[in-house]
Structure formats: structure tokens, C-alpha cells
Design a protein around this motif. Structure first.
Motif, PDB file in Angstrom:
ATOM      1  N   THR A  13       0.807  -1.177   0.064  1.00 40.83           N
ATOM      2  CA  THR A  13      -0.085  -0.010   0.036  1.00 40.83           C
ATOM      3  C   THR A  13       0.818   1.173   0.190  1.00 40.83           C
ATOM      4  O   THR A  13       0.355   2.188  -0.097  1.00 40.83           O
ATOM      5  N   CYS A  14       2.140   1.117  -0.031  1.00 41.58           N
ATOM      6  CA  CYS A  14       3.004   2.197   0.032  1.00 41.58           C
ATOM      7  C   CYS A  14       2.926   2.864  -1.147  1.00 41.58           C
ATOM      8  O   CYS A  14       3.353   2.396  -2.473  1.00 41.58           O
ATOM      9  N   GLU A  15       2.835   4.170  -1.345  1.00 45.03           N
ATOM     10  CA  GLU A  15       2.883   5.111  -2.502  1.00 45.03           C
ATOM     11  C   GLU A  15       3.961   6.045  -2.237  1.00 45.03           C
ATOM     12  O   GLU A  15       3.865   6.758  -1.190  1.00 45.03           O
ATOM     13  N   LEU A  16       5.023   6.232  -3.154  1.00 44.65           N
ATOM     14  CA  LEU A  16       5.966   7.374  -3.086  1.00 44.65           C
ATOM     15  C   LEU A  16       5.701   8.479  -3.685  1.00 44.65           C
ATOM     16  O   LEU A  16       5.549   8.692  -5.056  1.00 44.65           O
ATOM     17  N   MET A 203      19.366  10.696  -8.470  1.00 42.37           N
ATOM     18  CA  MET A 203      19.992   9.323  -7.744  1.00 42.37           C
ATOM     19  C   MET A 203      19.586   9.452  -6.049  1.00 42.37           C
ATOM     20  O   MET A 203      19.226   8.831  -5.489  1.00 42.37           O
ATOM     21  N   LYS A 204      19.720  11.103  -5.862  1.00 44.12           N
ATOM     22  CA  LYS A 204      19.164  11.367  -4.216  1.00 44.12           C
ATOM     23  C   LYS A 204      17.782  10.976  -4.077  1.00 44.12           C
ATOM     24  O   LYS A 204      17.337  10.502  -3.201  1.00 44.12           O
ATOM     25  N   ALA A 205      16.895  11.289  -5.070  1.00 48.36           N
ATOM     26  CA  ALA A 205      15.433  11.092  -4.915  1.00 48.36           C
ATOM     27  C   ALA A 205      15.373   9.404  -5.103  1.00 48.36           C
ATOM     28  O   ALA A 205      14.410   9.042  -4.514  1.00 48.36           O
ATOM     29  N   PHE A 206      16.011   8.661  -5.958  1.00 45.02           N
ATOM     30  CA  PHE A 206      15.793   7.268  -5.951  1.00 45.02           C
ATOM     31  C   PHE A 206      16.349   6.589  -4.776  1.00 45.02           C
ATOM     32  O   PHE A 206      15.728   5.678  -4.226  1.00 45.02           O
ATOM     33  N   HIS A 207      17.495   7.268  -4.303  1.00 42.74           N
ATOM     34  CA  HIS A 207      17.672   6.788  -2.842  1.00 42.74           C
ATOM     35  C   HIS A 207      16.550   6.817  -1.948  1.00 42.74           C
ATOM     36  O   HIS A 207      16.578   5.979  -0.918  1.00 42.74           O
ATOM     37  N   THR A 208      16.050   8.071  -1.656  1.00 43.39           N
ATOM     38  CA  THR A 208      14.918   8.303  -0.951  1.00 43.39           C
ATOM     39  C   THR A 208      13.919   7.296  -0.953  1.00 43.39           C
ATOM     40  O   THR A 208      13.209   6.823   0.109  1.00 43.39           O
ATOM     41  N   CYS A 209      13.508   6.731  -2.303  1.00 45.10           N
ATOM     42  CA  CYS A 209      12.515   5.919  -2.471  1.00 45.10           C
ATOM     43  C   CYS A 209      12.834   4.629  -1.944  1.00 45.10           C
ATOM     44  O   CYS A 209      12.211   3.857  -1.222  1.00 45.10           O
ATOM     45  N   VAL A 210      14.107   4.238  -1.939  1.00 41.73           N
ATOM     46  CA  VAL A 210      14.705   3.066  -1.565  1.00 41.73           C
ATOM     47  C   VAL A 210      14.746   3.209  -0.054  1.00 41.73           C
ATOM     48  O   VAL A 210      14.228   1.882   0.609  1.00 41.73           O
ATOM     49  N   ALA A 211      15.009   4.218   0.614  1.00 39.52           N
ATOM     50  CA  ALA A 211      15.177   4.134   1.867  1.00 39.52           C
ATOM     51  C   ALA A 211      13.807   4.312   2.704  1.00 39.52           C
ATOM     52  O   ALA A 211      13.650   3.821   3.780  1.00 39.52           O
ATOM     53  N   THR A 212      12.787   4.679   2.032  1.00 37.38           N
ATOM     54  CA  THR A 212      11.428   4.784   2.509  1.00 37.38           C
ATOM     55  C   THR A 212      11.005   3.235   2.588  1.00 37.38           C
ATOM     56  O   THR A 212      10.420   2.887   3.646  1.00 37.38           O
ATOM     57  N   TYR A 213      11.044   2.448   1.637  1.00 41.37           N
ATOM     58  CA  TYR A 213      10.917   1.110   1.751  1.00 41.37           C
ATOM     59  C   TYR A 213      11.635   0.316   2.826  1.00 41.37           C
ATOM     60  O   TYR A 213      11.022  -0.432   3.871  1.00 41.37           O
ATOM     61  N   ALA A 214      12.699   0.851   2.772  1.00 38.11           N
ATOM     62  CA  ALA A 214      13.568   0.090   3.784  1.00 38.11           C
ATOM     63  C   ALA A 214      13.176   0.601   5.241  1.00 38.11           C
ATOM     64  O   ALA A 214      13.195  -0.466   6.321  1.00 38.11           O
ATOM     65  N   SER A 215      12.695   1.471   5.667  1.00 33.94           N
ATOM     66  CA  SER A 215      12.071   1.874   6.648  1.00 33.94           C
ATOM     67  C   SER A 215      11.053   1.261   7.144  1.00 33.94           C
ATOM     68  O   SER A 215      10.797   0.733   8.373  1.00 33.94           O
ATOM     69  N   SER A 247       9.241  -1.230  -6.856  1.00 33.45           N
ATOM     70  CA  SER A 247       7.925  -1.374  -5.901  1.00 33.45           C
ATOM     71  C   SER A 247       7.854  -2.806  -5.836  1.00 33.45           C
ATOM     72  O   SER A 247       7.801  -3.596  -4.934  1.00 33.45           O
ATOM     73  N   ARG A 248       8.187  -3.543  -7.166  1.00 30.85           N
ATOM     74  CA  ARG A 248       7.781  -4.975  -7.198  1.00 30.85           C
ATOM     75  C   ARG A 248       8.976  -5.723  -6.583  1.00 30.85           C
ATOM     76  O   ARG A 248       8.463  -6.835  -5.967  1.00 30.85           O
ATOM     77  N   PHE A 249      10.005  -5.295  -6.552  1.00 35.12           N
ATOM     78  CA  PHE A 249      11.123  -5.964  -5.847  1.00 35.12           C
ATOM     79  C   PHE A 249      10.802  -6.145  -4.391  1.00 35.12           C
ATOM     80  O   PHE A 249      11.105  -7.109  -3.685  1.00 35.12           O
ATOM     81  N   MET A 250      10.595  -4.838  -3.852  1.00 33.68           N
ATOM     82  CA  MET A 250      10.145  -4.788  -2.452  1.00 33.68           C
ATOM     83  C   MET A 250       9.203  -5.429  -2.010  1.00 33.68           C
ATOM     84  O   MET A 250       8.817  -6.073  -0.939  1.00 33.68           O
TER      85      MET A 250
END
Length: 328
Positions: A13-16, A203-215, A247-250
Motif C-alpha cells: 500500500t506504500c505510494e511514494l 540518484m538522491k530521489a531514487f535513494h529516498t525511495c529505497v530508504a522509504t521502503y527500507a524503513s 516497488s515490485r522487488f520490495m
């Protein structure tokens, strides 16, 4: 509810609201607000590679303007219509009726079907119709000539001063190339693109997306035990900058924890999830192949090759950078 199920739901349900998403969401939302306020008819086209986030954009716009009832009358300001494949002159209006949740009579003429469609849209007080996968209209096997399909959309926009959004992969542009009247009526094309590894802000924005999922994993008791920078780079190799693939990977990583008690997730867990989905990046530099290749050994050229693969697969030209990471 088990921690694993909580994790799965949180990830699914996470939307970035990431920058490239907001770049299109905000002006398109304004277009819808203008249409509801009685503004001039618009034709908008939004194109981008598969899994770049077009469906997320459509869903967010639909939720911002939900269906309601006013004095007992159904009010559908924004209607989302999936375009079938192969598509025919009869299927286009019938798809609109189906999206309204109405029965479709197959034994009537195309003209009668179109008239019923327009009547029902008016009864629903519809102001905006968004066509998902509109690029099906220019796929091999489509049973509508592109010029005729363009005329159909132009006429729909003219009816009741309606705004029309069309979403699809980049070949959707052929529909506008084949019909100059549609092209000159439409706004400039919008391209929803993957994040480009050559651009620091991307890349900063992409990292933020990855970090959001990781959180979300960490909050559910399943922290990802991979260095944050390394996780971002490996995810980029996997996705080529496509948020939909990320998103599919996560989601797959969360799904693989279905029968696991909370614990740290390892590099091997990430590797298994990556192997279970279809990667979008370069075949020359597989993601999560070697734990030792995490940060220092991921060359910028490898990241760029993942981006190039996505662009090539979608018949898009790779932007030429100039100045401080700008494109032209």
C-alpha cells in the motif's frame, strides 16, 4: 495480524510521492480541477516506459476526485477506462460503459453504442476520462486505424466540453502523428521517465525511495541488513531507475517473509527476491549477484548501462547531458 502480514500490507500500500511523480501529478490535478470548474476541454497524453509509475499516477488522480452522490444522483467526475487489446470501434465506447459499471449490449451498432456512452457520461456528471494503456490503439492487430482512433478521442473531448487523458508507452505518440487535428488540439506530451543515474538529484530521489521502503521493513521488525548506499546501488542495477520495478522487488522481498518471524534480512534474501522478478536493468551487470560488489565496485558506467537498457527497451533516446547535469 502477524508481523509478516503487516509488512506485506505496508509495502503493497506504500505510494511514494517522489519528485518525478509530483512533476506530473500536480499539473494534471490542476487540469482536473479546471475541468470540474467548467474550464476549456483539454487533451493530455502521458507516456513512459512500462513500470515507470503511470498506474500509480492514474490511481492517485482518481482518489483525489472520488465518485460521490449528490442529491441521490451519481457523480463520477473522473473515470478511468482500461483500453482493451485488440481494440475495435465498438470496444472503445463499450469499455467506457463497463468502466461506469453498466451492462454492455453487444448487439447494437457502433453509433448507438457511442450515443449510449455519451448519455451515460452526462448522467454521471463526468468531466474527465482517463484512458489507461491507450497505446494499445497503435499496437499490431489493433482494429481501428490510428487516424480514426484519433478522431474518436477528439470527438469525445468535444462532447460536453470534456477533458481526456491518455496514458501509455512511448509508441502512443504515433496516434498523434497520424492525426494533425488531434495533435494540434492536445497539450504538449508529458514524459514520465526513469531516474537517470548520471544526475545527482535523480540518484538522491531514487535513494529516498529505497530508504522509504527500507524503513517500512525496519518498522515491521525485518530490517534490511545491507548498507543503505549499497542497497540503493543494487536496486538501481535491478531497476534501471524504474520505480515500478523497485516497488515490485520490495513486494517480493516482503512476500518471501510470509512464514518468517521478524529477523534481519540478509543480502541472500535480497538476492532471492531479485531472482524472482523480471529485472529491467542491464543484463551485463546483474543486481545482487555478489555481496562484495556493493558500493565501491559499482561503477557509474554499470549504473548508466541499466538506465540505457530501459530506454532502449522502450524505443526512447538516451538524453544528452550538458552543464551541471541538465538534459537536452
Amino acid at each position: 495480524m502477524t508481523p509478516a502480514k503487516q509488512l506485506r500490507i505496508a509495502i503493497e500500500t506504500c505510494e511514494l510521492p517522489h519528485p518525478l511523480f509530483l512533476e506530473h501529478f500536480k499539473p494534471l490535478r490542476q487540469r482536473i480541477e479546471d475541468a470540474i470548474d467548467g474550464g476549456a476541454s483539454r487533451i493530455e497524453r502521458v507516456m513512459g516506459p512500462s513500470r515507470v509509475g503511470k498506474s500509480m499516477l492514474i490511481n492517485a488522480l482518481r482518489r483525489a476526485f472520488p465518485e460521490s452522490k449528490v442529491d441521490g444522483r451519481r457523480n463520477v467526475p473522473v473515470l478511468v477506462v482500461p483500453v482493451p487489446t485488440p481494440v475495435s470501434p465498438l470496444q472503445l465506447p463499450s469499455s467506457v460503459l463497463a468502466a461506469l459499471g453498466l451492462p454492455v449490449q453487444r448487439s447494437i451498432t457502433t453509433g448507438a453504442m457511442r450515443g449510449r456512452m455519451l448519455d451515460q457520461l452526462k448522467l454521471a456528471n463526468n468531466r474527465v476520462v482517463m484512458f489507461e494503456e491507450a497505446s494499445h490503439l497503435v499496437e499490431p492487430g489493433a482494429r481501428m486505424p490510428p487516424r480514426g482512433a484519433g478522431d474518436w478521442f477528439k470527438e469525445l473531448a468535444d462532447s460536453d466540453n470534456r477533458t481526456v487523458f491518455m496514458f501509455g508507452v512511448p509508441r502512443l505518440e504515433r496516434l498523434f502523428e497520424c492525426n494533425e487535428q488531434l495533435r494540434t488540439r492536445a497539450s504538449a506530451r508529458r514524459l514520465l521517465m526513469p531516474y537517470d543515474s548520471r544526475i545527482p538529484d535523480n540518484m538522491k530521489a531514487f535513494h529516498t525511495c529505497v530508504a522509504t521502503y527500507a524503513s517500512l521493513f525496519g518498522e515491521s521488525g525485518y530490517p534490511i541488513d545491507v548498507p543503505a548506499a549499497g542497497l540503493t546501488l543494487q536496486c538501481y542495477l535491478l531497476t534501471g531507475g524504474l520505480i515500478g520495478v523497485l516497488s515490485r522487488f520490495m513486494q517480493e522481498l516482503a512476500s518471501q517473509m510470509a512464514y518468517e518471524s521478524p529477523r534481519p534480512l540478509t543480502f541472500a534474501d535480497c538476492q532471492a527476491a531479485a531472482n524472482a522478478i523480471e529485472a529491467a536493468g542491464s543484463r551485463q551487470f546483474p543486481a545482487f549477484e555478489n555481496r562484495e560488489v556493493m558500493v565501491t565496485e559499482v561503477a557509474p558506467a554499470a549504473l548508466h548501462q541499466a538506465f540505457v537498457q530501459v530506454m532502449n527497451d522502450n524505443d526512447l533516446a538516451v538524453p544528452i547531458l550538458h552543464g551541471a547535469g541538465g538534459v537536452r
